[in-house]
Design an enzyme around this catalytic site. Sequence first.
Site, PDB file in Angstrom:
ATOM      1  N   ARG A 104       0.848  -1.184   0.000  1.00 25.20           N
ATOM      2  CA  ARG A 104       0.000   0.000   0.000  1.00 25.20           C
ATOM      3  C   ARG A 104       0.887   1.238   0.000  1.00 25.20           C
ATOM      4  O   ARG A 104       1.758   1.370   0.856  1.00 25.20           O
ATOM      5  CB  ARG A 104      -0.887  -0.042   1.240  1.00 25.20           C
ATOM      6  CG  ARG A 104      -2.124   0.812   1.141  1.00 25.20           C
ATOM      7  CD  ARG A 104      -3.117   0.391   2.203  1.00 25.20           C
ATOM      8  NE  ARG A 104      -3.791  -0.832   1.799  1.00 25.20           N
ATOM      9  CZ  ARG A 104      -4.975  -0.863   1.201  1.00 25.20           C
ATOM     10  NH1 ARG A 104      -5.620   0.251   0.969  1.00 25.20           N
ATOM     11  NH2 ARG A 104      -5.519  -1.995   0.838  1.00 25.20           N
ATOM     12  N   THR A 108      -0.653   7.678  -0.835  1.00 21.12           N
ATOM     13  CA  THR A 108      -1.996   7.647  -1.447  1.00 21.12           C
ATOM     14  C   THR A 108      -2.891   6.601  -0.779  1.00 21.12           C
ATOM     15  O   THR A 108      -4.108   6.626  -0.944  1.00 21.12           O
ATOM     16  CB  THR A 108      -1.905   7.279  -2.939  1.00 21.12           C
ATOM     17  OG1 THR A 108      -1.377   5.950  -3.031  1.00 21.12           O
ATOM     18  CG2 THR A 108      -1.013   8.232  -3.710  1.00 21.12           C
ATOM     19  N   ASP A 200       3.708 -11.905  13.353  1.00 24.28           N
ATOM     20  CA  ASP A 200       3.872 -11.650  11.919  1.00 24.28           C
ATOM     21  C   ASP A 200       4.144 -12.978  11.200  1.00 24.28           C
ATOM     22  O   ASP A 200       5.193 -13.599  11.395  1.00 24.28           O
ATOM     23  CB  ASP A 200       5.029 -10.672  11.682  1.00 24.28           C
ATOM     24  CG  ASP A 200       5.100 -10.250  10.222  1.00 24.28           C
ATOM     25  OD1 ASP A 200       4.855  -9.071   9.939  1.00 24.28           O
ATOM     26  OD2 ASP A 200       5.386 -11.123   9.348  1.00 24.28           O
ATOM     27  N   ASP A 203       7.380 -13.112   8.977  1.00 22.56           N
ATOM     28  CA  ASP A 203       8.613 -13.159   9.778  1.00 22.56           C
ATOM     29  C   ASP A 203       8.794 -14.521  10.443  1.00 22.56           C
ATOM     30  O   ASP A 203       9.898 -15.059  10.496  1.00 22.56           O
ATOM     31  CB  ASP A 203       8.603 -12.059  10.846  1.00 22.56           C
ATOM     32  CG  ASP A 203       8.943 -10.695  10.268  1.00 22.56           C
ATOM     33  OD1 ASP A 203       9.467 -10.642   9.128  1.00 22.56           O
ATOM     34  OD2 ASP A 203       8.682  -9.691  10.944  1.00 22.56           O
TER      35      ASP A 203
HETATM   36  N1  URA Z   1      -0.163  -9.905   9.261  1.00 24.21           N
HETATM   37  C1  URA Z   1       0.463 -10.767  10.099  1.00 24.21           C
HETATM   38  O1  URA Z   1       1.402 -11.441   9.718  1.00 24.21           O
HETATM   39  N2  URA Z   1       0.010 -10.846  11.352  1.00 24.21           N
HETATM   40  C2  URA Z   1      -1.026 -10.141  11.820  1.00 24.21           C
HETATM   41  O2  URA Z   1      -1.400 -10.288  12.993  1.00 24.21           O
HETATM   42  C3  URA Z   1      -1.667  -9.246  10.938  1.00 24.21           C
HETATM   43  C4  URA Z   1      -1.221  -9.148   9.658  1.00 24.21           C
END
Ligand code: URA
Length: 209
Positions: A104, A108, A200, A203
Amino acid sequence: MGHVHVLDHPLIQHKLTHIRDKSTGTKEFRELVDEVAMLMAFEITRNLPLQETTINTPVMEAKTKVLAGKKIGLIPILRAGLGMVDGVLQLIPAAKVGHVGLYRDPETLKPVEYYIKLPSDIEERELIVIDPMLATGGSANDAIHSLKKRGAKNIRLMCLIAAPEGVEVIKEEHPDVDIYLAALDEKLDEHAYIVPGLGDAGDRLFGTK
Ligand code: URA
């Protein structure tokens, strides 16, 4: 209206608990996501249409069933979606795989598609869009719009965990898309992380920070 299917199979739920656990390291996280993706694929494909065929068993001619109609296309959203592709391919090895990469624009706030490569016949395929975390719904929504713009007609969305906010966005914008989840969590926090979630996904899958 698109349906939301929370796949509550005990094996999926058990493995998801270990996936969520912060003490689970990269190797085990990856293996578990792979296993859950395979189990989810089993459920997601439950309603694929069958047709009758005739074969010869060693004993006699028999009328049996094979998958009918549409072929499957998997569309992981980069990067975390990649972590679920191999698991699904274990069950559907002939599926074609397209990739969508989006970010994103911070100014914008419009989605920028930095990568897209799709099978040439997406309009004829049953597509499974794969994104482990359906948080705000932004990327999945943009990816689905992008696929529809290119002719996609039959789309399912496969996620490990969703927040209600993300589910609402997809239901609003894409009432024709069924959503398949291993869990529907409580909410998003102020950083748009799913709560309780798993952190995440990209990650944890790839060992980055
Ligand atoms: N993306 C992720 O990897 N974890 C989240 O909690 C939200 C978006």
